[in-house]
Design a protein around this motif. Sequence first.
Motif, PDB file in Angstrom:
ATOM      1  N   UNK A  31      -5.074  24.152   6.197  1.00 41.86           N
ATOM      2  CA  UNK A  31      -4.198  23.124   5.640  1.00 41.86           C
ATOM      3  C   UNK A  31      -3.283  22.553   6.713  1.00 41.86           C
ATOM      4  N   UNK A  32      -2.714  23.419   7.542  1.00 42.93           N
ATOM      5  CA  UNK A  32      -1.830  22.959   8.619  1.00 42.93           C
ATOM      6  C   UNK A  32      -2.584  22.110   9.633  1.00 42.93           C
TER       7      UNK A  32
ATOM      8  N   UNK B 291       0.856  -1.180   0.000  1.00 42.41           N
ATOM      9  CA  UNK B 291       0.000   0.000   0.000  1.00 42.41           C
ATOM     10  C   UNK B 291       0.898   1.238   0.000  1.00 42.41           C
ATOM     11  N   UNK B 292       0.715   2.101  -0.985  1.00 42.95           N
ATOM     12  CA  UNK B 292       1.422   3.373  -1.055  1.00 42.95           C
ATOM     13  C   UNK B 292       0.412   4.465  -0.739  1.00 42.95           C
ATOM     14  N   UNK B 293       0.459   4.975   0.489  1.00 45.85           N
ATOM     15  CA  UNK B 293      -0.499   5.975   0.943  1.00 45.85           C
ATOM     16  C   UNK B 293       0.112   7.367   0.770  1.00 45.85           C
ATOM     17  N   UNK B 294      -0.594   8.227   0.029  1.00 47.04           N
ATOM     18  CA  UNK B 294      -0.045   9.558  -0.262  1.00 47.04           C
ATOM     19  C   UNK B 294      -1.094  10.641  -0.025  1.00 47.04           C
ATOM     20  N   UNK B 295      -0.588  11.840   0.299  1.00 43.50           N
ATOM     21  CA  UNK B 295      -1.452  12.992   0.576  1.00 43.50           C
ATOM     22  C   UNK B 295      -0.948  14.203  -0.204  1.00 43.50           C
ATOM     23  N   UNK B 296      -1.891  14.930  -0.814  1.00 41.84           N
ATOM     24  CA  UNK B 296      -1.563  16.172  -1.504  1.00 41.84           C
ATOM     25  C   UNK B 296      -1.814  17.352  -0.570  1.00 41.84           C
ATOM     26  N   UNK B 297      -0.763  18.097  -0.251  1.00 43.65           N
ATOM     27  CA  UNK B 297      -0.901  19.259   0.617  1.00 43.65           C
ATOM     28  C   UNK B 297      -1.066  20.500  -0.249  1.00 43.65           C
ATOM     29  N   UNK B 298      -2.282  21.001  -0.332  1.00 37.34           N
ATOM     30  CA  UNK B 298      -2.589  22.213  -1.097  1.00 37.34           C
ATOM     31  C   UNK B 298      -3.770  22.904  -0.436  1.00 37.34           C
ATOM     32  N   UNK B 299      -3.774  24.218  -0.481  1.00 34.54           N
ATOM     33  CA  UNK B 299      -4.893  24.967   0.090  1.00 34.54           C
ATOM     34  C   UNK B 299      -6.167  24.745  -0.712  1.00 34.54           C
ATOM     35  N   UNK B 300      -7.300  24.732  -0.023  1.00 28.26           N
ATOM     36  CA  UNK B 300      -8.574  24.653  -0.716  1.00 28.26           C
ATOM     37  C   UNK B 300      -8.788  25.936  -1.525  1.00 28.26           C
TER      38      UNK B 300
ATOM     39  N   UNK C 198      -9.570  34.373   4.767  1.00 26.16           N
ATOM     40  CA  UNK C 198      -8.372  34.966   4.174  1.00 26.16           C
ATOM     41  C   UNK C 198      -7.413  33.875   3.690  1.00 26.16           C
ATOM     42  N   UNK C 199      -6.391  34.303   2.958  1.00 22.75           N
ATOM     43  CA  UNK C 199      -5.355  33.360   2.525  1.00 22.75           C
ATOM     44  C   UNK C 199      -4.657  32.754   3.733  1.00 22.75           C
ATOM     45  N   UNK C 200      -4.487  33.566   4.787  1.00 21.10           N
ATOM     46  CA  UNK C 200      -3.892  33.049   6.014  1.00 21.10           C
ATOM     47  C   UNK C 200      -4.760  31.981   6.661  1.00 21.10           C
ATOM     48  N   UNK C 201      -6.084  32.173   6.600  1.00 23.54           N
ATOM     49  CA  UNK C 201      -7.013  31.172   7.135  1.00 23.54           C
ATOM     50  C   UNK C 201      -6.896  29.865   6.356  1.00 23.54           C
TER      51      UNK C 201
ATOM     52  N   UNK D 188     -16.457  21.583   7.037  1.00 21.24           N
ATOM     53  CA  UNK D 188     -17.182  22.549   6.223  1.00 21.24           C
ATOM     54  C   UNK D 188     -18.400  23.147   6.936  1.00 21.24           C
ATOM     55  N   UNK D 189     -18.682  22.691   8.133  1.00 21.98           N
ATOM     56  CA  UNK D 189     -19.675  23.373   8.964  1.00 21.98           C
ATOM     57  C   UNK D 189     -19.055  24.585   9.645  1.00 21.98           C
ATOM     58  N   UNK D 190     -17.773  24.485   9.927  1.00 20.04           N
ATOM     59  CA  UNK D 190     -17.050  25.585  10.564  1.00 20.04           C
ATOM     60  C   UNK D 190     -16.577  26.597   9.526  1.00 20.04           C
ATOM     61  N   UNK D 191     -16.057  26.101   8.422  1.00 18.31           N
ATOM     62  CA  UNK D 191     -15.540  26.970   7.359  1.00 18.31           C
ATOM     63  C   UNK D 191     -16.501  26.903   6.174  1.00 18.31           C
ATOM     64  N   UNK D 192     -17.155  28.027   5.891  1.00 13.10           N
ATOM     65  CA  UNK D 192     -18.272  28.042   4.952  1.00 13.10           C
ATOM     66  C   UNK D 192     -17.799  28.258   3.506  1.00 13.10           C
TER      67      UNK D 192
END
Length: 250
Positions: free
Chosen positions: A30-31, A2-11, A22-25, A205-209
């Motif tokens: 992401x963090x 199993x090769x488990x991978x994650x893409x780290x990118x902002x929504x 904001x961009x900071x949000x 997505x209930x917290x971040x609209x």
Amino acid sequence: MILLTFNIANIEAEVKRGSQITDGDRLKITEENTKAILRILDIHDTKASFFVEISLAEKLQNLIKAISSQGHEIAFYNKVSNLEEIENAKKNIQDLLGKQIRGIRQKDVKIQQESLKLLEFNYVSNIDNANILFPFKRLKRDTEITEEDGLSIVPESISPYSQLPYNDFVFQMLPMNYYQNMVLETLQNEEFVLVYLNIWQFTDFNKYRFDIPFYRKLFSGKKMEDKLEDFLSFINEKEMATSRMKDYIF
């Protein structure tokens, strides 16, 4: 394997009327999502590969160090960066970690393989777009790792039975029992299953609209965390081997 991978990118989604993010949000989301995943991986003693979007590499240095210090692989995810930007990010992160960045993942924008080899990448893991219809089309393509221009080309995995790809959307939408059976059946015929998920899928997505399609909200946030927990428990119970991408390829 199993090769488990994650893409780290902002929504990238817009926000609903009356909300402001904001961009900071977006970076903070992401963090937070990545740290939640790291906790789950640590509990299950599983190593993974994290593909960091190149434009975020400088902004996420502390997170990148934390990921690497826990034994996970750091690779790059190229969305819109040019060759010079990739080269600069690679040098900076390698200096930060004292380790070579071996892998790169691309989707819409694809840098020529000859150029990637000159930057001393060892493998390319390209992915396709995933939407509500794409994952359920019957697919036929090579699922073996090949070598081109001195690079190992790692394709997306596809179930030989259901013909479903192991992409982010399929993991989010399929019942876990069905997904587990799909993995078992695939490993009877293939040497590895490459799974990739997007960090933004773990957003509450209930917290971040954010204004995203309803089917992308289903089973997101904490439910994605629970799904990942169940999947890793299944892997451990079945004593399946897992590996970082760079270790498996080399």
